[in-house]
Design a protein around this motif. Structure first.
Motif, PDB file in Angstrom:
ATOM      1  N   ARG A  87      63.122  52.965  13.214  1.00  0.00           N
ATOM      2  CA  ARG A  87      62.694  52.169  14.359  1.00  0.00           C
ATOM      3  C   ARG A  87      62.344  52.987  15.593  1.00  0.00           C
ATOM      4  NH1 ARG A  87      67.307  47.816  15.184  1.00  0.00           N
ATOM      5  NH2 ARG A  87      65.984  47.412  17.011  1.00  0.00           N
ATOM      6  N   VAL A  88      62.838  54.214  15.700  1.00  0.00           N
ATOM      7  CA  VAL A  88      62.570  55.033  16.883  1.00  0.00           C
ATOM      8  C   VAL A  88      61.343  55.902  16.611  1.00  0.00           C
ATOM      9  CG1 VAL A  88      63.450  56.805  18.439  1.00  0.00           C
ATOM     10  CG2 VAL A  88      64.990  55.043  17.542  1.00  0.00           C
ATOM     11  N   GLY A  89      60.377  55.848  17.525  1.00  0.00           N
ATOM     12  CA  GLY A  89      59.185  56.678  17.397  1.00  0.00           C
ATOM     13  C   GLY A  89      58.041  55.993  16.688  1.00  0.00           C
ATOM     14  N   THR A  90      58.013  54.661  16.713  1.00  0.00           N
ATOM     15  CA  THR A  90      56.920  53.945  16.054  1.00  0.00           C
ATOM     16  C   THR A  90      55.633  53.996  16.865  1.00  0.00           C
ATOM     17  OG1 THR A  90      57.632  51.871  17.087  1.00  0.00           O
ATOM     18  CG2 THR A  90      58.536  52.410  14.921  1.00  0.00           C
ATOM     19  N   THR A  91      55.723  54.338  18.136  1.00  0.00           N
ATOM     20  CA  THR A  91      54.531  54.444  18.981  1.00  0.00           C
ATOM     21  C   THR A  91      54.503  55.827  19.616  1.00  0.00           C
ATOM     22  OG1 THR A  91      55.599  53.651  21.007  1.00  0.00           O
ATOM     23  CG2 THR A  91      54.727  51.995  19.502  1.00  0.00           C
ATOM     24  N   LEU A  92      53.391  56.136  20.244  1.00  0.00           N
ATOM     25  CA  LEU A  92      53.239  57.390  20.963  1.00  0.00           C
ATOM     26  C   LEU A  92      53.338  57.156  22.467  1.00  0.00           C
ATOM     27  CD1 LEU A  92      50.434  59.108  18.867  1.00  0.00           C
ATOM     28  CD2 LEU A  92      52.845  59.744  19.011  1.00  0.00           C
ATOM     29  N   ASP A  93      54.238  56.246  22.834  1.00  0.00           N
ATOM     30  CA  ASP A  93      54.496  55.952  24.235  1.00  0.00           C
ATOM     31  C   ASP A  93      55.895  56.442  24.578  1.00  0.00           C
ATOM     32  OD1 ASP A  93      55.703  53.717  26.316  1.00  0.00           O
ATOM     33  OD2 ASP A  93      53.635  54.287  26.745  1.00  0.00           O
ATOM     34  N   VAL A  94      56.012  57.225  25.637  1.00  0.00           N
ATOM     35  CA  VAL A  94      57.283  57.853  25.983  1.00  0.00           C
ATOM     36  C   VAL A  94      58.342  56.800  26.305  1.00  0.00           C
ATOM     37  CG1 VAL A  94      58.429  59.347  27.643  1.00  0.00           C
ATOM     38  CG2 VAL A  94      56.175  59.971  26.783  1.00  0.00           C
ATOM     39  N   VAL A  95      58.020  55.857  27.177  1.00  0.00           N
ATOM     40  CA  VAL A  95      59.005  54.856  27.593  1.00  0.00           C
ATOM     41  C   VAL A  95      59.378  53.951  26.433  1.00  0.00           C
ATOM     42  CG1 VAL A  95      59.419  52.930  29.158  1.00  0.00           C
ATOM     43  CG2 VAL A  95      58.227  54.959  29.983  1.00  0.00           C
ATOM     44  N   ARG A  96      58.386  53.555  25.630  1.00  0.00           N
ATOM     45  CA  ARG A  96      58.686  52.674  24.495  1.00  0.00           C
ATOM     46  C   ARG A  96      59.609  53.362  23.496  1.00  0.00           C
ATOM     47  NH1 ARG A  96      60.603  48.398  22.886  1.00  0.00           N
ATOM     48  NH2 ARG A  96      60.234  47.938  20.691  1.00  0.00           N
ATOM     49  N   THR A  97      59.430  54.659  23.295  1.00  0.00           N
ATOM     50  CA  THR A  97      60.323  55.394  22.396  1.00  0.00           C
ATOM     51  C   THR A  97      61.750  55.383  22.922  1.00  0.00           C
ATOM     52  OG1 THR A  97      58.481  56.822  21.750  1.00  0.00           O
ATOM     53  CG2 THR A  97      60.690  57.611  21.272  1.00  0.00           C
ATOM     54  N   ALA A  98      61.932  55.556  24.227  1.00  0.00           N
ATOM     55  CA  ALA A  98      63.267  55.488  24.808  1.00  0.00           C
ATOM     56  C   ALA A  98      63.850  54.079  24.669  1.00  0.00           C
ATOM     57  CB  ALA A  98      63.217  55.904  26.273  1.00  0.00           C
ATOM     58  N   GLU A  99      63.023  53.064  24.805  1.00  0.00           N
ATOM     59  CA  GLU A  99      63.497  51.693  24.624  1.00  0.00           C
ATOM     60  C   GLU A  99      63.952  51.454  23.189  1.00  0.00           C
ATOM     61  OE1 GLU A  99      60.197  49.367  25.813  1.00  0.00           O
ATOM     62  OE2 GLU A  99      60.614  49.510  27.969  1.00  0.00           O
ATOM     63  N   GLU A 100      63.227  52.028  22.227  1.00  0.00           N
ATOM     64  CA  GLU A 100      63.621  51.862  20.819  1.00  0.00           C
ATOM     65  C   GLU A 100      64.978  52.512  20.545  1.00  0.00           C
ATOM     66  OE1 GLU A 100      59.108  51.751  18.911  1.00  0.00           O
ATOM     67  OE2 GLU A 100      60.253  53.612  18.988  1.00  0.00           O
ATOM     68  N   SER A 135      60.862  62.355  18.935  1.00  0.00           N
ATOM     69  CA  SER A 135      59.813  61.343  19.116  1.00  0.00           C
ATOM     70  C   SER A 135      59.322  61.289  20.553  1.00  0.00           C
ATOM     71  CB  SER A 135      60.335  59.968  18.679  1.00  0.00           C
ATOM     72  OG  SER A 135      60.714  59.975  17.312  1.00  0.00           O
ATOM     73  N   VAL A 136      60.247  61.415  21.510  1.00  0.00           N
ATOM     74  CA  VAL A 136      59.835  61.418  22.920  1.00  0.00           C
ATOM     75  C   VAL A 136      58.949  62.625  23.210  1.00  0.00           C
ATOM     76  CG1 VAL A 136      60.690  61.709  25.283  1.00  0.00           C
ATOM     77  CG2 VAL A 136      61.786  60.079  23.756  1.00  0.00           C
ATOM     78  N   ASP A 137      59.304  63.766  22.655  1.00  0.00           N
ATOM     79  CA  ASP A 137      58.487  64.960  22.891  1.00  0.00           C
ATOM     80  C   ASP A 137      57.118  64.820  22.249  1.00  0.00           C
ATOM     81  OD1 ASP A 137      58.335  67.729  23.930  1.00  0.00           O
ATOM     82  OD2 ASP A 137      58.100  68.230  21.819  1.00  0.00           O
ATOM     83  N   ASN A 138      57.072  64.226  21.047  1.00  0.00           N
ATOM     84  CA  ASN A 138      55.765  63.985  20.421  1.00  0.00           C
ATOM     85  C   ASN A 138      54.927  63.039  21.274  1.00  0.00           C
ATOM     86  OD1 ASN A 138      56.418  65.624  18.256  1.00  0.00           O
ATOM     87  ND2 ASN A 138      57.156  63.941  16.989  1.00  0.00           N
ATOM     88  N   ALA A 139      55.574  61.989  21.787  1.00  0.00           N
ATOM     89  CA  ALA A 139      54.836  61.061  22.647  1.00  0.00           C
ATOM     90  C   ALA A 139      54.388  61.747  23.929  1.00  0.00           C
ATOM     91  CB  ALA A 139      55.716  59.842  22.970  1.00  0.00           C
ATOM     92  N   ARG A 140      55.252  62.602  24.486  1.00  0.00           N
ATOM     93  CA  ARG A 140      54.863  63.323  25.709  1.00  0.00           C
ATOM     94  C   ARG A 140      53.671  64.233  25.452  1.00  0.00           C
ATOM     95  NH1 ARG A 140      54.712  68.085  27.390  1.00  0.00           N
ATOM     96  NH2 ARG A 140      55.659  68.870  25.484  1.00  0.00           N
ATOM     97  N   THR A 160      50.665  62.122  25.110  1.00  0.00           N
ATOM     98  CA  THR A 160      50.231  61.647  26.424  1.00  0.00           C
ATOM     99  C   THR A 160      49.510  62.748  27.185  1.00  0.00           C
ATOM    100  OG1 THR A 160      52.100  60.108  26.492  1.00  0.00           O
ATOM    101  CG2 THR A 160      51.036  60.633  28.580  1.00  0.00           C
ATOM    102  N   HIS A 161      50.041  63.964  27.081  1.00  0.00           N
ATOM    103  CA  HIS A 161      49.393  65.091  27.765  1.00  0.00           C
ATOM    104  C   HIS A 161      47.994  65.338  27.196  1.00  0.00           C
ATOM    105  CE1 HIS A 161      48.962  68.930  29.800  1.00  0.00           C
ATOM    106  NE2 HIS A 161      48.630  69.462  28.641  1.00  0.00           N
ATOM    107  N   ALA A 162      47.902  65.390  25.863  1.00  0.00           N
ATOM    108  CA  ALA A 162      46.592  65.641  25.250  1.00  0.00           C
ATOM    109  C   ALA A 162      45.622  64.508  25.565  1.00  0.00           C
ATOM    110  CB  ALA A 162      46.748  65.809  23.739  1.00  0.00           C
ATOM    111  N   HIS A 163      46.135  63.264  25.529  1.00  0.00           N
ATOM    112  CA  HIS A 163      45.275  62.126  25.841  1.00  0.00           C
ATOM    113  C   HIS A 163      44.816  62.182  27.296  1.00  0.00           C
ATOM    114  CE1 HIS A 163      44.343  57.858  26.776  1.00  0.00           C
ATOM    115  NE2 HIS A 163      43.859  57.858  25.544  1.00  0.00           N
TER     116      HIS A 163
END
Length: 891
Positions: free
Chosen positions: A332-345, A490-495, A498-501
């Motif tokens: 359930r953790v890391g299903t998206t590439l959003d930093v805040v959403r990963t922390a919420e999961e 997962s948070v680091d992957n999302a970060r 986010t940086h690359a995006h």
């Protein structure tokens, strides 16, 4: 195989021999060093005594110093036992020497330091070989140096003194060797009897096996002697009976054991599975005697803890629940590439199965997608719990933990911190306001875990428990660390995403047009929305063209990411360059197709070639409301007429750029009424994974229909709000343009016969029209340029020849068209040439000028600012000079 005792004896002998030899060598060296030091002191003292003796300085200054000093030197040498006593003059000439043949000769060796008044001692090579040499200056009463006294002892003499003491040293070494050999032989014989001739490998292996078994079994083992002393207790026995560290060797009665346990161990009776209560434990004991078979008197007792059997099933269920929790976290953790959403999961997984409240703080650079540099700026990203009013910092607020609090300690140390009881922690004194709110809310226990990935701290996760459930334990610490470690990746992957995006979006936005160019033909509004899944290659452009015309461009590069954005920038630049050549839409698309094909060929070996791009290019002429449109693989435009009806004009479709393979591109000719809305867009607006393009076009038609009075900006907002998919998977570019027409009073045209006499008539007509427009200030320049252009058309062009003047808000445009496709070009005329200066004058007088080709010939145009402001200044002297040489007929 040699016995262990024999091997030990041999090893001891070798070690003793090495040590004794080393000690003897050290003694010899030490003796030699001491004798050498003594030689230094002796030579120095003799030299000092001779140099400071009464009469030495006076003798050096006498007429025959050798006669006075030679007897004294020889007497001193014999009395002190040194090798020689030599006296030099300051220039190095010997005055005394045991070998009289060397008297009067120059000394060889260092002596200048002594001549300068500094005595020294060193090992030098003298006339009698290597020696310890001391040189002392002889001072006169006035402090000057009268000479040097050199006293030496040869190393041969030193070595002889060492050899005199060598027998004593060797005797001592030999005696030590004999004593050590005898002692080792006695110890080896005794060890051989005790080990029964076993080798050291067998003994080591036997000890390791016995020790491993003794301390790894889950049963307590105790060995008691016949006198009632504890001889051995393994780790499990120490744990079960809570034995002190120095228990071994003490009597059983002195260990403070339970009476029944102490009685059993001291009784020496044989038991099997006897149940004995010991505090809160229930032990099963078995005892066997050790004197059977001739062994020493005593007993061996084993203990098993049956109370732990009842806790085994509970621990198994708890371990299973922990595994399920970790499994759910992995899913359930890391299903998206959003930093805040990963922390919420992470918080959703932990509440309420592990904690009553979870808070997550992230560093501000992490929220932006940047690499964290320090822990100064931290924001609360998540709060999740069963409390409607959590007593902690709100989401989005800045969080600062004072030094000494569990959170600050966790961040500083980089390790998780467990506080089982917050009410007893001293952070109540360090942060009374925050700590007081938390404790008053019923929170009693905390685990603070730093969120780390790749060795970098990203934030902090706090797990809180209220007094409704038990506090956190040490076993919970590892589970919390594992949960946070998985979430941190997962948070680091999302970060990083986010940086690359963000980089890609920044690159793409930097490549898109900024602002709106000044032009009077169209009222324009636009929108660009990057996709959430990754930046694409959509772009748009509004390009002013000569003759008050405007080009509208919308394109899309296939793919996403930095490569697509960079390719979009290359294509947009190419479109701007091709537009500067004033090419028609079909030719521009043909050139773009060739460019994309070359780019694909250059990237043929890579895994992400472009594989095509789409583009729509339209040119609108405000003089007659005429619009020429061409497209390559791109959706056609939508047209909102002034009466509120919407249509999608038929524009011939061509293959996408890069895939046309040289096929021709067809154009569509549209006549647009004033105040029409032309809507250009990319396929991301009308097509999506869950919606076909037909549905999107229908939504676009419904949004536009019946709203002709809306401005382009309002139309953009309405289209984006109604047609854009909820979660677009592609970029969206939207361009809305409202058409305008030039006032017919601002346009004038003349047909020009192919006759040189027509030039004067055109100039006169031009002057009258400029006077009517109130543009007398630019009349002379305009007449001169028009004369040159018409003259060129008559001389080198073909019929029909036409002249057109256009006046818009800030520019006066002159156009001369003829049926020839040959293009004029400026050249430098010689002083004797009668012509060749016309285009030079045009370039000097006009702000811009150029040539565009039409299906029936070409148009040469010029632009100049109204009333002469803002354009290049005319070289009036040069114009007057040229006009004086040719009259109107000649021109």
């Amino acid at each position: 195989m040699r016995s262990f005792a024999a091997q030990a004896f041999a090893l001891q002998m070798v070690m003793l021999l090495v040590l004794i030899i080393a000690a003897g060598a050290v003694l010899v060296l030490q003796t030699r060093s001491n004798i050498l030091t003594d030689a230094r002191h002796r030579t120095r003292s003799v030299a000092d005594a001779f140099a400071s003796a009464p009469g030495t300085a006076a003798a050096l200054d006498s007429r025959d110093p050798t006669a006075i000093l030679q007897p004294r030197a020889e007497e001193a040498r014999k009395r002190t036992g040194v090798a020689f006593v030599v006296v030099y003059r300051p220039d190095g000439i010997r005055l005394t020497h045991p070998d009289t043949a060397l008297i009067g000769k120059h000394v060889i060796g260092p002596y200048k330091q002594a001549v300068q008044g500094r005595p020294f001692t060193d090992v030098v090579t003298a006339s009698r070989g290597p020696a310890v040499d001391s040189l002392v200056p002889v001072f006169r009463p006035d402090g000057s140096v009268a000479g040097v006294v050199d006293v030496a002892i040869t190393l041969e003499t030193v070595n002889a003194m060492v050899m005199d003491q060598l027998p004593v040293l060797l005797g001592g070494v030999g005696g030590a060797l004999v004593l050590a050999t005898c002692g080792s032989a006695w110890a080896s014989r005794r060890l051989r009897r005790q080990t029964h001739g076993l080798g050291h490998l067998e003994l080591t292996r036997m000890y390791e096996h016995h020790d491993a078994v003794l301390h790894s079994v889950r049963e307590g083992v105790l060995v008691v002697s016949g006198e009632g002393r504890l001889l051995l207790a393994n780790d499990e026995a120490r744990r079960l009976l809570d034995l002190p560290a120095d228990a071994e060797g003490r009597r059983i009665a002195e260990l403070g054991l339970e009476p029944r346990v102490a009685g059993l161990l001291s009784s020496g009776r044989v038991t099997s599975d006897e149940v004995i209560p010991a505090g809160d434990r229930l032990l099963v004991a078995s005892t066997r005697l050790t004197d059977r078979g001739g062994g020493p008197a005593g007993s061996v007792t084993t203990l098993r803890d049956t109370t732990e059997l009842r806790a085994v099933s509970g621990r198994a269920e708890e371990a299973q629940e922990r595994l399920r929790l970790l499994y759910d976290a992995g899913v359930r953790v890391g299903t998206t590439l959003d930093v805040v959403r990963t922390a919420e999961e992470l918080a959703e997984v932990a509440v309420p199965r592990f904690a009553d409240l979870v808070t997550v703080e992230l560093l501000e650079p992490v929220l932006r997608g940047d690499e964290p540099t320090d822990m100064a700026d931290m924001c609360r990203a998540v709060i999740l719990g069963d409390s409607v009013d959590p007593p902690v910092f709100p989401v989005g607020g800045r969080v600062t933990w004072l030094p000494g609090t569990p959170m600050a300690v966790a961040l500083e140390s980089g390790r998780a911190v467990l506080e089982a009881d917050l009410t007893t922690h001293d952070w109540l004194l360090r942060s009374p306001e925050t700590a007081g709110r938390i404790v008053d809310h019923g929170i009693r226990s905390l685990i603070a875990v730093p969120m780390r990935a790749r060795g970098v701290v990203l934030g902090l996760a706090d797990f809180w428990r209220t007094d409704r459930r038990g506090p956190f334990e040490d076993e919970d610490l590892s589970l919390a660390e594992e949960l946070v470690a998985r979430a941190a990746v997962s948070v680091d992957n999302a970060r990083r995403y986010t940086h690359a995006h963000g980089v890609a979006v920044t690159l793409q936005r930097s490549l898109l047009p900024r602002g709106r160019p000044e032009q009077d033909a169209l009222e324009v509004a636009h929108r660009y929305l990057p996709a959430q899944a990754g930046v694409g290659g959509d772009w748009f452009d509004v390009i002013p063209l000569p003759g008050a015309r405007v080009a509208l461009v919308v394109g899309d590069v296939v793919g996403h990411g930095l490569h697509a954005a960079a390719t979009m920038g290359r294509l947009r630049t190419a479109v701007l360059n091709f537009s500067a050549l004033d090419l028609p839409p079909d030719e521009i698309l043909i050139h773009l197709d060739e460019l994309v094909a070359r780019i694909d060929q250059d990237r043929a070996a890579e895994t992400d070639p472009i594989t095509g791009a789409t583009c729509l290019y339209a040119i609108y002429d405000p003089v007659g409301g005429h619009c020429t449109v061409a497209r390559a693989g791109h959706p056609g435009p939508a047209l909102l007429r002034p009466d509120g009806t919407v249509c999608f004009p038929e524009v011939p479709a061509s293959p996408p750029l890069g895939l046309a393979a040289g096929l021709p591109v067809e154009t569509a000719e549209l006549d647009l009424a004033p105040a029409s809305l032309l809507v250009l867009y990319t396929d991301g607006l009308v097509a999506d994974r869950d919606r076909d393009i037909g549905t999107g076009l229908a939504l676009l038609r419904d949004t536009l229909t019946g709203r002709p009075a809306r401005s382009p900006e309002e139309t953009c907002r309405a289209v984006i709000g109604a047609v854009l998919p909820p979660d677009p998977s592609d970029d969206v570019a939207l361009l809305v343009a409202r058409t305008r027409l030039l006032d017919p009073a601002d346009v004038v045209e003349w047909d020009v016969p192919r006759d040189s006499a027509s030039v004067a008539r055109v100039r006169a007509a031009c002057a009258r029209k400029l006077d009517a427009w109130g543009l007398q200030e630019v009349g002379f320049d305009t007449e001169l340029m028009l004369s040159e252009l018409v003259t060129n058309a008559i001389r080198y062009g073909s019929e029909p020849i036409r002249v057109r003047l256009l006046r818009n808000r800030a520019t006066l445009i002159c156009e001369v068209c003829d049926g020839s496709s040959t293009s004029p070009h400026p050249r430098r005329a010689a002083l004797t040439d009668e012509g060749g200066r016309g285009l030079f004058l045009v370039a000097q007088l006009a702000r811009r000028w150029g040539t565009r080709y039409t299906p029936h010939g070409k148009v040469i145009w010029t632009e100049q600012p109204l009333h002469g402001d803002g354009g290049p200044q005319t070289d009036r002297d040069l114009s007057d000079l040229l006009l004086d040489r040719w009259d109107d007929e000649a021109l």
